[in-house]
Design a protein around this motif. Structure first.
Motif, short mmCIF file in Angstrom:
data_model
loop_
_atom_site.label_atom_id
_atom_site.label_comp_id
_atom_site.label_asym_id
_atom_site.label_seq_id
_atom_site.Cartn_x
_atom_site.Cartn_y
_atom_site.Cartn_z
N ILE A 274 0.96 -1.34 0.07
CA ILE A 274 0.00 -0.05 -0.01
C ILE A 274 0.79 1.49 0.25
O ILE A 274 0.66 2.29 -0.67
N ARG A 275 2.03 1.17 0.83
CA ARG A 275 2.72 2.38 0.67
C ARG A 275 3.64 2.82 -0.42
O ARG A 275 3.68 3.79 -0.80
N THR A 276 3.86 1.46 -1.11
CA THR A 276 4.58 1.67 -2.45
C THR A 276 3.27 2.46 -3.65
O THR A 276 3.81 3.05 -4.10
N GLY A 277 2.09 1.75 -3.38
CA GLY A 277 1.34 2.35 -4.35
C GLY A 277 1.06 3.98 -4.11
O GLY A 277 0.95 4.84 -5.07
N LEU A 278 0.81 4.25 -2.65
CA LEU A 278 0.90 5.81 -2.39
C LEU A 278 1.76 6.39 -2.95
O LEU A 278 1.57 7.70 -3.40
N GLU A 279 3.29 5.79 -2.90
CA GLU A 279 4.43 6.80 -3.17
C GLU A 279 4.43 7.03 -4.59
O GLU A 279 4.61 7.99 -5.15
N VAL A 280 4.00 5.98 -5.69
CA VAL A 280 4.01 6.06 -6.68
C VAL A 280 2.84 7.20 -7.04
O VAL A 280 3.23 8.01 -8.30
N ALA A 281 1.84 7.24 -6.58
CA ALA A 281 0.83 8.05 -7.11
C ALA A 281 1.25 9.77 -6.37
O ALA A 281 0.40 10.73 -6.66
N GLY A 282 2.00 9.76 -5.46
CA GLY A 282 2.59 11.05 -4.96
C GLY A 282 1.63 11.43 -3.88
O GLY A 282 1.35 12.53 -3.51
N LEU A 283 0.68 10.77 -3.23
CA LEU A 283 -0.09 10.54 -2.19
C LEU A 283 0.61 10.28 -0.69
O LEU A 283 1.67 9.59 -0.59
N SER A 284 0.33 10.93 0.28
CA SER A 284 0.85 10.88 1.44
C SER A 284 0.79 9.47 1.96
O SER A 284 -0.09 8.45 1.80
N GLU A 285 1.92 8.75 2.61
CA GLU A 285 1.96 7.64 3.15
C GLU A 285 0.88 7.42 4.30
O GLU A 285 0.50 6.24 4.73
N HIS A 286 0.44 8.42 4.76
CA HIS A 286 -0.33 8.25 6.15
C HIS A 286 -1.81 8.34 5.48
O HIS A 286 -2.76 8.26 6.39
#
Length: 418
Positions: A164-176
């Motif tokens: 999940i953290r990887t996917g959020l990072e790819v999209a430029g969204l907060s890991e939180h």
């Protein structure tokens, strides 16, 4: 670890992330979901390995067969997680949608807009797939999520959290945007359900004792169901072939799920025909039968059903059977002993089917279909955050719409009230 301080930090981070994800457009949210799916696909071996650690520890700690079944992460279940993610991507984004716009005599337009709930806390046991279902639905509906899985699935959930953290990072969204709690300390649950400054809604998924505790102690809104005491009623106008197939599937497809039938009701006029066929089929599958006096008069080897059996969620190969006079008695029994989850009638009589649908007070009511269909995936929601047997806001499988609310919007052109 200072659990209170840790959870407060998680709450602060979630509240900040919720403002950002609420503004995110559909393309960005779908990009994150797609990247999460790619990360899961690329992490199959490590996910299975992490789950094997949980399974081994669960067996050593004496987890029962139903919980171990929920805990296991097989290649097929990983495939189902991926399919669920892609279904959520394909679903229309409810956030910002306006409905019911109409002009008032004053000249203003009044309508409603769908908006995220904010920060959603999800507490669940065993099933690692809930981590992905909850994350995907919260993300797509513009909510931040705090996920607290059971200690028995800690390795699996943390492995999925990395995806999940990887996917959020790819999209430029907060890991939180999606935080999976790293501690197995039960104090974390107590903190989560009382953090009203940071958490808007709590959704528990697990056993009755867990949900009762959360409902009792929570200081934030809870969307819940306590148990799944589901019924199939075989009407005197039933097609017997359909009746047998549905009754067998509703009970034996999986034993440890909340949409599994726990009580079978059979109309008196067809009991002599239906029960022997069903008893043979259940016997081949080693299902223990407990019946009322009328059932025992037809099936001699059946155990006596007690009053408690009518309100028991077995989550096991055990089935209570009651012969009823007619549909009205069946409806009365369901509304008295059921848990307002899922109930089905088998009949070829259209009028009876309509009356059953109207009169049974459950979140899912079915005609000629297995109770096992009561599921967000099967309902086309992509996945579900849980089943709600509450009567306000969300009811039944909770998908994207259930994770949003509505606010009134008013459109004018300099209008003033006279």
């Amino acid at each position: 670890m200072d659990i209170k301080a840790y959870m407060q930090q998680v709450g602060v981070q979630a509240r900040a992330a919720s403002a950002a994800i609420a503004r995110a457009d559909s393309g960005l949210k779908n990009k994150a979901l797609s990247a999460i799916a790619d990360a899961i696909q690329g992490s199959r071996d490590s996910l299975i390995l992490a789950n094997q650690k949980d399974m081994q520890r669960g067996a050593e700690n004496g987890l029962d067969a139903a919980l171990l079944d929920r805990l296991e992460l097989t290649p097929a279940r990983i495939d189902a997680m991926l399919e669920g993610l892609h279904q959520v991507i394909a679903l229309a984004d409810p956030v910002g949608g306006m409905t019911d716009l109409e002009y008032r005599p004053s000249g203003i337009q009044v309508g409603k807009m769908r908006v995220p709930l904010g920060v959603i806390g999800i507490i669940y046991e065993s099933r690692p797939n809930v981590t992905i279902e909850a994350a995907s639905l919260c993300l797509k509906s513009g909510n931040a999520a705090i996920l607290r899985g059971g200690s028995e699935a800690i390795e699996s959930n943390q492995a999925l959290a990395q995806c999940i953290r990887t996917g959020l990072e790819v999209a430029g969204l907060s890991e939180h945007t999606v935080q999976v709690i790293t501690t197995t300390d039960r104090q974390a649950v107590g903190e989560l359900i009382t953090m009203s400054d940071y958490v808007d809604v709590v959704i528990p998924r697990g056993g009755k004792s867990l949900i009762e505790r959360i409902s009792k102690d929570a200081k934030v809104t809870v969307i819940k169901h306590l148990d799944g005491i589901c019924h199939v009623y075989i009407d005197d106008d039933a097609d017997m072939s359909k009746a047998v197939n549905v009754a067998i599937n509703s009970k034996t497809h999986r034993y440890g799920t909340c949409n599994t039938m726990e009580t079978l009701l059979v109309a008196q006029s067809v009991a002599d025909k239906a029960l022997p066929q069903l008893a043979r089929a259940y016997g081949e599958l080693n299902v223990e039968l407990r019946g009322c006096a009328a059932t025992k008069a037809i099936l001699a080897d059946v155990e006596d059903a007690s009053e408690e059996d009518w309100s028991t969620e077995y989550l096991a190969p055990v089935l209570a059977i009651k012969v009823v006079a007619d549909m009205n008695e069946a409806i009365g029994h369901i509304n008295r002993y059921g848990s307002h989850h899922t109930d089905s009638i088998i009949t070829e009589n259209y009028t009876k089917a309509r009356n059953f649908l109207r009169q049974v007070d459950s979140s899912s009511v079915m005609v000629n279909a297995s109770t096992r269909f009561a599921d967000g995936f099967e309902y086309g929601l992509g996945a579900e955050i849980g089943i709600s047997t509450d009567k306000i806001h969300a009811r039944g499988p909770v998908g994207l719409d259930g994770l949003t609310s509505q606010k009134w919007v008013v459109l004018g052109d300099g209008h003033i009230r006279h």
